[in-house]
Scaffold this active site. Sequence first.
Site, PDB file in Angstrom:
ATOM      1  N   GLY A   1       4.777   0.505  -0.951  1.00 25.80           N
ATOM      2  CA  GLY A   1       5.847   1.477  -0.766  1.00 25.80           C
ATOM      3  C   GLY A   1       6.883   1.034   0.243  1.00 25.80           C
TER       4      GLY A   1
ATOM      5  N   SER B   1       3.947  -5.615  -9.617  1.00 27.01           N
ATOM      6  CA  SER B   1       4.326  -4.218  -9.884  1.00 27.01           C
ATOM      7  C   SER B   1       5.499  -4.174 -10.853  1.00 27.01           C
ATOM      8  CB  SER B   1       4.695  -3.496  -8.587  1.00 27.01           C
ATOM      9  OG  SER B   1       3.562  -3.331  -7.768  1.00 27.01           O
TER      10      SER B   1
ATOM     11  N   THR C   1       8.306  -2.385  -0.052  1.00 30.79           N
ATOM     12  CA  THR C   1       8.978  -3.578  -0.566  1.00 30.79           C
ATOM     13  C   THR C   1      10.488  -3.342  -0.483  1.00 30.79           C
ATOM     14  OG1 THR C   1       7.129  -3.919  -2.069  1.00 30.79           O
ATOM     15  CG2 THR C   1       9.169  -5.132  -2.548  1.00 30.79           C
TER      16      THR C   1
ATOM     17  N   GLU D   1      -2.299  -2.452  -9.221  1.00 30.84           N
ATOM     18  CA  GLU D   1      -1.605  -2.888 -10.430  1.00 30.84           C
ATOM     19  C   GLU D   1      -2.391  -2.542 -11.692  1.00 30.84           C
ATOM     20  OE1 GLU D   1      -0.051  -6.343  -7.514  1.00 30.84           O
ATOM     21  OE2 GLU D   1      -1.720  -6.716  -8.889  1.00 30.84           O
TER      22      GLU D   1
ATOM     23  N   SER E   1       5.501   0.435  -6.391  1.00 30.35           N
ATOM     24  CA  SER E   1       5.211  -0.466  -5.276  1.00 30.35           C
ATOM     25  C   SER E   1       3.906  -0.054  -4.615  1.00 30.35           C
ATOM     26  CB  SER E   1       6.341  -0.421  -4.243  1.00 30.35           C
ATOM     27  OG  SER E   1       5.988  -1.133  -3.071  1.00 30.35           O
TER      28      SER E   1
END
Length: 175
Positions: free
Chosen positions: A86, A44, A88, A142, A83
């Site tokens: 969401g 990301s 990380t 990604e 992310s």
Amino acid sequence: MEAMDDILDACRSAVLSVDPDSRNELIQSIIDCPKTFIYGSGRSGLVGQLFSVRLVQLGFDVHFVGEMTTPIIGEDDLTLLISNTGNTSSVCQTARIARKIGSRVISVTSDSESELADTSDVFIDMDIPRGIACAPLGTIFEDSAILFFDGIVAEIMERLGITEDEMRGRHAIWV
């Protein structure tokens, strides 16, 4: 080629799932804020770096968080965080710090229930199709994020009348 078709179909679905109002808020924030700071971890983060390069080529003051030359985020700036999950930790910590400073925080993630979504001023939700065996470990997120951001670049070019030649003039040249 079946795997490629599956990946392309999933990415198209994910990019088209983004709410147009959220997309427009991102574009307007990039245009209006004095600086844009972008951060993501792992792949990301690589997506964020790709987008950072294009925004610089569009003429914006953009920094990738964590680089040695990155200045401090200011209260009028935009912080864009990427992310898949969401959750990380480094990305969520960056969101908390940016919010505390007063920066506008926009996140792109696939989990509307995540800490990152809760910490953001604007949450861009990518509805990622699950269970595509040929695309493990966040690949669809990604790839979709890259396509989404490339679409943002095209829309900014159109809105501001920026040409590819102008962008080329800001492109790094190695001699």
